[in-house]
Design a protein around this motif. Structure first.
Motif, PDB file in Angstrom:
ATOM      1  N   VAL A 185      -3.961  16.019  58.845  1.00 43.73           N
ATOM      2  CA  VAL A 185      -2.272  15.832  58.745  1.00 43.73           C
ATOM      3  C   VAL A 185      -1.797  16.559  57.601  1.00 43.73           C
ATOM      4  N   ILE A 186      -0.671  17.418  58.128  1.00 45.18           N
ATOM      5  CA  ILE A 186      -0.170  18.279  57.011  1.00 45.18           C
ATOM      6  C   ILE A 186       1.445  18.167  57.553  1.00 45.18           C
ATOM      7  N   GLU A 187       2.188  18.918  56.358  1.00 45.20           N
ATOM      8  CA  GLU A 187       3.506  18.694  56.471  1.00 45.20           C
ATOM      9  C   GLU A 187       3.975  20.067  56.953  1.00 45.20           C
ATOM     10  N   LYS A 188       4.957  20.260  57.684  1.00 49.56           N
ATOM     11  CA  LYS A 188       5.739  21.506  57.942  1.00 49.56           C
ATOM     12  C   LYS A 188       5.752  22.451  56.963  1.00 49.56           C
ATOM     13  N   GLY A 189       5.223  23.721  57.143  1.00 53.35           N
ATOM     14  CA  GLY A 189       5.437  24.525  56.131  1.00 53.35           C
ATOM     15  C   GLY A 189       4.110  24.930  55.411  1.00 53.35           C
ATOM     16  N   GLN A 190       3.187  23.801  55.561  1.00 50.68           N
ATOM     17  CA  GLN A 190       1.877  24.073  54.912  1.00 50.68           C
ATOM     18  C   GLN A 190       0.837  24.860  55.616  1.00 50.68           C
ATOM     19  N   THR A 191      -0.114  25.297  55.040  1.00 50.36           N
ATOM     20  CA  THR A 191      -1.233  25.816  55.313  1.00 50.36           C
ATOM     21  C   THR A 191      -2.275  25.211  55.609  1.00 50.36           C
ATOM     22  N   VAL A 192      -3.172  25.265  57.024  1.00 50.04           N
ATOM     23  CA  VAL A 192      -4.303  24.641  57.234  1.00 50.04           C
ATOM     24  C   VAL A 192      -5.277  25.516  57.982  1.00 50.04           C
TER      25      VAL A 192
ATOM     26  N   LEU B 204      -4.760  18.115  65.012  1.00 49.17           N
ATOM     27  CA  LEU B 204      -3.952  18.839  63.875  1.00 49.17           C
ATOM     28  C   LEU B 204      -2.587  18.174  64.064  1.00 49.17           C
ATOM     29  N   THR B 205      -2.112  17.129  63.180  1.00 50.57           N
ATOM     30  CA  THR B 205      -0.743  16.571  63.121  1.00 50.57           C
ATOM     31  C   THR B 205      -0.005  17.343  62.164  1.00 50.57           C
ATOM     32  N   VAL B 206       1.104  17.991  62.386  1.00 50.88           N
ATOM     33  CA  VAL B 206       1.969  18.600  61.494  1.00 50.88           C
ATOM     34  C   VAL B 206       3.250  17.453  61.556  1.00 50.88           C
ATOM     35  N   LEU B 207       3.799  17.141  60.324  1.00 51.62           N
ATOM     36  CA  LEU B 207       4.649  16.356  60.238  1.00 51.62           C
ATOM     37  C   LEU B 207       5.982  16.963  59.786  1.00 51.62           C
TER      38      LEU B 207
END
Lengths: 114, 114
Positions: B12-19, B111-114
């Motif tokens: 789970v990451i925030e928009k704009g981050q890298t995974v 993958l969840t992008v918040l």
């Protein structure tokens, strides 16, 4: 473009009912055909496959599928379903001209009432 | 024999981050594939490696996605920067040999992008 159509989004059956899930594909050349299953919380598993030969193929857990070339179809069948068959089922095609990409249908969610 | 493994199982990451997602194929399998399933839609092909070379990357959605397979063993798929529409389940698969083949799938990374 190649595509795979699964006719039913969600199917609900009672135990011991017969099952048939429809699958049609669009591709004019030679294909390999698959049915994959994803049980709740588990990963995709191969249920059965058709590469060549007898168009009626048998898979695991009593499932079978029939390849009808003239109809571009590969329907999945099981004569008597069990509660443990609750899962999502994916029809898929791998074209000989594309030795890499599997084209999946959108999936059919099967719910079995005990 | 160990199957295809993927790490992490969830991210789970925030928009704009890298995974960065990782896939370890079945030992000895030269072919490695990435697929993605966006919510409720079909599983779609992203790309195919043969050993360390990209054989087909026609399914990669845009240049925010970078896949690598250094040394021809495990593969990584990096999303940078992540967008909301990148949310979904990322599957890895592997196969052995050449030509249209059965592919063995890993459990997927959600993958969840918040």
């Amino acid at each position: 473009a190649q595509s795979v159509s699964q006719h039913n989004h969600h199917v609900i059956l009672s135990e011991a009912a017969s099952l048939e899930l429809g699958c049609n594909y669009s591709y004019g050349g030679t294909v390999n055909l698959f049915w994959y299953v994803q049980y709740p919380g588990q990963h995709l598993q191969l249920l059965l496959k058709y590469f060549s030969g007898d168009p009626l193929v048998k898979g695991i857990k009593g499932f079978e599928a029939e390849f009808i070339k003239s109809k571009f179809s590969f329907n999945l069948r099981k004569p008597s379903v069990q509660w443990s068959d609750t899962a999502e089922y994916f029809c898929a095609v791998l074209a000989y001209s594309s030795a890499s990409k599997i084209i999946f249908g959108s999936g059919t969610r099967l719910s079995i009432r005990p | 024999e160990a199957g295809v493994t993927q790490f992490p199982s969830h991210s789970v990451i925030e928009k704009g981050q890298t995974v960065t997602l990782r896939c370890d194929p079945i030992s000895g399998h030269d072919n490695l594939y990435w697929y993605r399933r966006v919510m409720g839609k079909e599983i779609k092909f992203l790309l195919h490696f043969v050993k360390e070379s990209k054989q087909d990357e026609s399914g990669m959605p845009n240049n925010r996605f970078l896949a690598e397979r250094t040394g021809g063993t495990y593969s990584t798929l990096k999303v940078q920067p992540a967008e909301l529409e990148d949310s979904g389940v990322y599957f890895c698969a592997s196969s052995q040999g050449t030509g249209p083949l059965e592919q063995f799938f890993g459990p997927g990374t959600r993958l969840t992008v918040l």
